[in-house]
Design an enzyme around this catalytic site. Structure first.
Site, PDB file in Angstrom:
ATOM      1  N   SER A 146      39.529  58.621  31.272  1.00 11.71           N
ATOM      2  CA  SER A 146      39.854  58.571  29.667  1.00 11.71           C
ATOM      3  C   SER A 146      40.010  59.763  28.989  1.00 11.71           C
ATOM      4  O   SER A 146      40.635  59.521  27.939  1.00 11.71           O
ATOM      5  CB  SER A 146      38.776  57.380  29.290  1.00 11.71           C
ATOM      6  OG  SER A 146      37.457  57.933  29.488  1.00 11.71           O
ATOM      7  N   ASP A 392      29.497  56.436  20.801  1.00  8.31           N
ATOM      8  CA  ASP A 392      30.305  57.148  21.951  1.00  8.31           C
ATOM      9  C   ASP A 392      30.584  58.718  21.550  1.00  8.31           C
ATOM     10  O   ASP A 392      31.020  59.239  20.553  1.00  8.31           O
ATOM     11  CB  ASP A 392      31.927  56.682  21.944  1.00  8.31           C
ATOM     12  CG  ASP A 392      32.646  57.186  22.955  1.00  8.31           C
ATOM     13  OD1 ASP A 392      32.387  58.163  23.464  1.00  8.31           O
ATOM     14  OD2 ASP A 392      33.832  56.643  23.026  1.00  8.31           O
ATOM     15  N   HIS A 395      34.089  60.569  24.216  1.00 12.63           N
ATOM     16  CA  HIS A 395      35.516  60.497  23.859  1.00 12.63           C
ATOM     17  C   HIS A 395      35.729  61.462  22.681  1.00 12.63           C
ATOM     18  O   HIS A 395      34.737  61.866  21.922  1.00 12.63           O
ATOM     19  CB  HIS A 395      36.221  59.323  23.844  1.00 12.63           C
ATOM     20  CG  HIS A 395      36.064  58.478  25.038  1.00 12.63           C
ATOM     21  ND1 HIS A 395      35.062  57.743  25.310  1.00 12.63           N
ATOM     22  CD2 HIS A 395      36.828  58.775  26.086  1.00 12.63           C
ATOM     23  CE1 HIS A 395      35.229  57.196  26.607  1.00 12.63           C
ATOM     24  NE2 HIS A 395      36.494  57.620  27.234  1.00 12.63           N
TER      25      HIS A 395
END
Ligand SMILES: *[C@@H]1O[C@H](CO)[C@@H](O)[C@H](O)[C@H]1NC(C)=O
Ligand SMILES: *[C@@H]1O[C@H](CO)[C@@H](O)[C@H](O)[C@H]1NC(C)=O
Ligand SMILES: *[C@@H]1O[C@H](CO)[C@@H](O)[C@H](O)[C@H]1NC(C)=O
Ligand SMILES: *[C@@H]1O[C@H](CO)[C@@H](O)[C@H](O)[C@H]1NC(C)=O
Ligand SMILES: *[C@@H]1O[C@H](CO)[C@@H](O)[C@H](O)[C@H]1NC(C)=O
Ligand SMILES: *[C@@H]1O[C@H](CO)[C@@H](O)[C@H](O)[C@H]1NC(C)=O
Ligand SMILES: *[C@@H]1O[C@H](CO)[C@@H](O)[C@H](O)[C@H]1NC(C)=O
Ligand SMILES: *[C@@H]1O[C@H](CO)[C@@H](O)[C@H](O)[C@H]1NC(C)=O
Ligand SMILES: *[C@@H]1O[C@H](CO)[C@@H](O)[C@H](O)[C@H]1NC(C)=O
Length: 415
Positions: A146, A392, A395
Site C-alpha cells: 500500500s 495511521d 501511510h
C-alpha cells in the site's frame, strides 16, 4: 566551489610567480566568504537551520546538474509555499480515501509546503508532459504494497492535471490486483500491481489481505510477474509486510506444501532471490528500466522524539529536525539485503536502481494521515475517545512526501 576554482587559471593565467599565488589566495578567501555569507545566517553547520532554511534556490531543468554521482538522499527539507504542493488534493480525480487527509478533516496545512533539497545537487523539476511523452506507448508499473500504491497515486495525481478530461480513465484487472490509469492521447499507462511481499503469499487478495501472520510461497512469483514482466518502467517495494521477527515460509503449494517459521532476514533474502532470478531471466534488459524504493519509515512511537510512549504521529505538525534521525522500525539489515540482491543482479547484467527515500521520510512525522483518512471498519466509542489508538502513522497524506519520492524517481528516469 570546484567550478569557481577553474576560473582562477583562466583569468589569471598570464600573471606569474608570487603575484599569481597571492591573487589565487585572495580569490579563494573571497569565494569562501561569499559562500559563507550567501547562506544568510552564516551557520554552515547550524543544526536548527538544516531543515527549515527556506531560501528558494531554483531547481534545475538540466539533467547534467543532477548527476548520478550525487547522493539525492542526503539533503534537507526547505519550506517552499510557492511551488508546493505540486497539485491540489481536491483536484486529483483519482484520489483515494487512505491518502485524502484534507477531505477527512486535516486542518493544518504546513505539511504541504516542503521541497527536498539534496546537499550537493538539485532534483529535476517534475514536468508531467515530459513524463507522459517518455511513457508514450508504454507501461509504468508500481509493484508492491500500500505504500507503493500511495506512490502510484501520487504519480497519477502529478500527471492528472495535464490530461484533459475524457482522455484518462481508471481500470481494474485480475480481480483488482492490477489498477491501471490510462492516458489515451499518449497510449500510456501508469499502473499499480498489488503483491505486498513481491513473491506469492496469502495476502495477495486485494480485498481480504489483512492476514495477521502471513505465509509466503517463497519460490513462486509467476502468478504476479506474468502481469508486469513486459512493462517498460518497473518500480518495486517490499518491507512492511516482511518486517516481523519470523515469517511463515512455504515450499510447494498452499494445498500440499511444507511451511516453516523462518527467521525474517533469511526468508526475506530467499524471497528477493526468487524475485531477482525471475528478473534476470525474463526482463528485456534493453527495454525496461527498473527501480526499487527503499523502506518507508513509520512514526508510531512518540518516545523516539521525546514525547510519551503513548503518543504517535497524531497531532504532529512539524518534522523532526535532527539530521540523520532514524526510527527504530527502520531495519538497516533489511536494506543491506536489498542492496545485496540488487548488486548481485547488476553483476548478472541487469541494473536496478535503488531509490533511497528512507532518510528524507524519517524526518516527516508530520506527513502521515493519523486519524484524517478513510477508516474501513466503524470506530468504537473507546477508539474515538483516544485518537492515537487508531492513528495511521505508516501511510502518507497526498499531496505530500510520496510526491518527493516521485521527484527522485523522475530525476533517476531522466538521468
Ligand atoms: C521564510 O522566509 C521568510 C522571508 O524570508 C520568513 O519571513 C519566514 O519566516 C521563513 N519561513 C520559514 C519557515 O523559515
Ligand atoms: C549533458 O552532457 C552531455 C555530455 O557531457 C552533453 O552531450 C549533453 O548535451 C548535456 N545535456 C544538456 C541538457 O546540457
Ligand atoms: C508563504 O508563507 C509565508 C510565510 O509563512 C507567507 O507570508 C506567504 O503569504 C505565503 N505565501 C503563499 C503563496 O501562501
Ligand atoms: C514541460 O515541458 C514542456 C515540453 O518540454 C514545456 O513546453 C513546458 O513549458 C514544461 N512545463 C513546465 C511547467 O516547465
Ligand atoms: C500502446 O501501448 C502498448 C503498451 O502499453 C503497446 O503494446 C501498443 O503497441 C501501443 N499501441 C500503439 C498503437 O502503439
Ligand atoms: C476474486 O476475489 C474474490 C474475493 O476474494 C474471490 O472470492 C474470487 O474467487 C476471486 N476471483 C478470481 C477469479 O480469482
Ligand atoms: C540488447 O542490446 C544489445 C546491444 O545493442 C544487443 O547486443 C542485444 O542483443 C540486445 N538484447 C536483447 C534481448 O534485445
Ligand atoms: C520501538 O520503540 C518502542 C518504544 O519506544 C517499542 O515499544 C517498540 O517495540 C520498538 N520497536 C522495535 C522494532 O524495536
Ligand atoms: C539510505 O540513505 C541513508 C542515509 O543517507 C543510509 O543510512 C541508508 O543505508 C540508505 N539506505 C539504503 C537502502 O541504501
Amino acid at each position: 566551489m570546484a567550478k569557481l576554482y577553474h576560473i582562477v587559471p583562466l583569468t589569471f593565467g598570464s600573471i606569474r610567480g608570487s603575484l599569481q599565488s597571492t591573487v589565487a589566495f585572495l580569490i579563494t578567501i573571497f569565494v569562501i566568504a561569499f559562500i559563507y555569507f550567501a547562506r544568510g545566517n552564516g551557520g554552515l553547520f547550524d543544526q536548527k537551520e538544516l531543515l527549515t532554511d527556506n531560501s528558494t534556490s531554483q531547481r534545475s531543468t538540466d539533467p547534467n546538474q543532477s548527476s548520478e554521482s550525487c547522493d539525492l538522499s542526503s539533503g534537507k527539507w526547505v519550506f517552499d509555499n510557492k511551488s508546493y504542493p505540486l497539485y491540489k488534493e481536491e483536484e486529483c480525480k483519482f484520489m483515494l480515501g487512505e491518502n485524502a487527509c484534507k477531505e477527512y478533516g486535516r486542518k493544518d496545512m504546513n505539511y504541504l509546503h516542503w521541497r527536498w533539497q539534496p546537499h550537493h545537487c538539485n532534483l529535476l523539476r517534475f514536468n508531467a508532459t515530459v513524463l507522459l511523452e517518455r511513457l508514450r506507448n508504454k507501461r509504468m508499473v508500481f509493484v508492491g504494497d500500500s505504500l507503493n500504491r500511495g506512490q502510484w497515486l501520487s504519480m497519477v495525481c502529478l500527471v492528472d492535471k495535464v490530461i484533459p478530461p475524457g482522455l484518462k480513465s481508471l481500470h481494474y484487472h485480475f480481480n483488482h490486483s492490477l489498477t491501471t490509469m490510462r492516458a489515451e492521447e499518449y497510449n500510456a499507462s501508469i499502473e499499480f500491481y498489488w503483491s505486498p511481499m513481491l513473491v506469492e503469499s496469502n495476502s495477495d487478495d486485494p480485498w481480504h489481505h489483512l492476514v495477521p501472520d502471513p505465509t509466503v510461497r517463497i519460490k513462486s512469483i509467476y502468478k504476479h510477474a506474468r502481469h508486469w514482466t513486459n512493462a517498460d518502467i518497473l518500480i518495486f517495494n517490499a518491507y512492511n509486510w516482511w518486517n516481523r521477527p519470523f515469517v511463515n515460509t512455504l515450499w510447494g503449494t498452499f494445498e500440499s506444501g511444507i511451511v516453516k517459521r523462518v527467521e525474517m532476514l533469511r526468508s526475506y533474502e530467499m524471497g528477493l532471490k526468487t524475485w531477482s532470478d525471475w528478473l534476470e531471466i525474463h526482463i528485456d534488459h534493453n527495454k525496461s528500466q527498473l527501480f526499487f524504493m527503499s523502506m518507508s519509515p513509520s512514526h508510531k512511537w512518540g518516545e523516539e522524539w521525546g514525547k510519551s510512549a503513548r503518543e504517535n504521529c497524531y497531532n504532529e505538525q512539524e518534522m523532526i529536525k535532527t539530521e540523520g534521525y532514524r526510527g527504530n522500525e527502520t531495519d538497516p539489515r533489511m536494506m543491506r539485503i536489498v542492496e545485496d540482491a540488487i548488486s548481485d543482479l547488476g553483476k548478472r547484467g541487469l541494473p536496478v536502481k535503488l531509490v533511497n527515500i528512507t532518510q528524507l521520510s524519517e524526518y516527516r512525522k508530520d506527513g502521515h494521515p493519523s486519524i484524517y483518512r478513510k477508516h474501513w471498519g466503524a470506530l468504537s466509542e473507546e477508539q474515538l475517545s483516544k485518537p492515537t489508538s487508531y492513528s495511521d502513522c505508516t501511510h502518507w497524506c497526498l499531496p505530500g512526501v510520496p510526491d518527493v519520492w516521485n521527484e527522485l524517481l523522475y530525476t533517476h528516469i531522466f538521468s
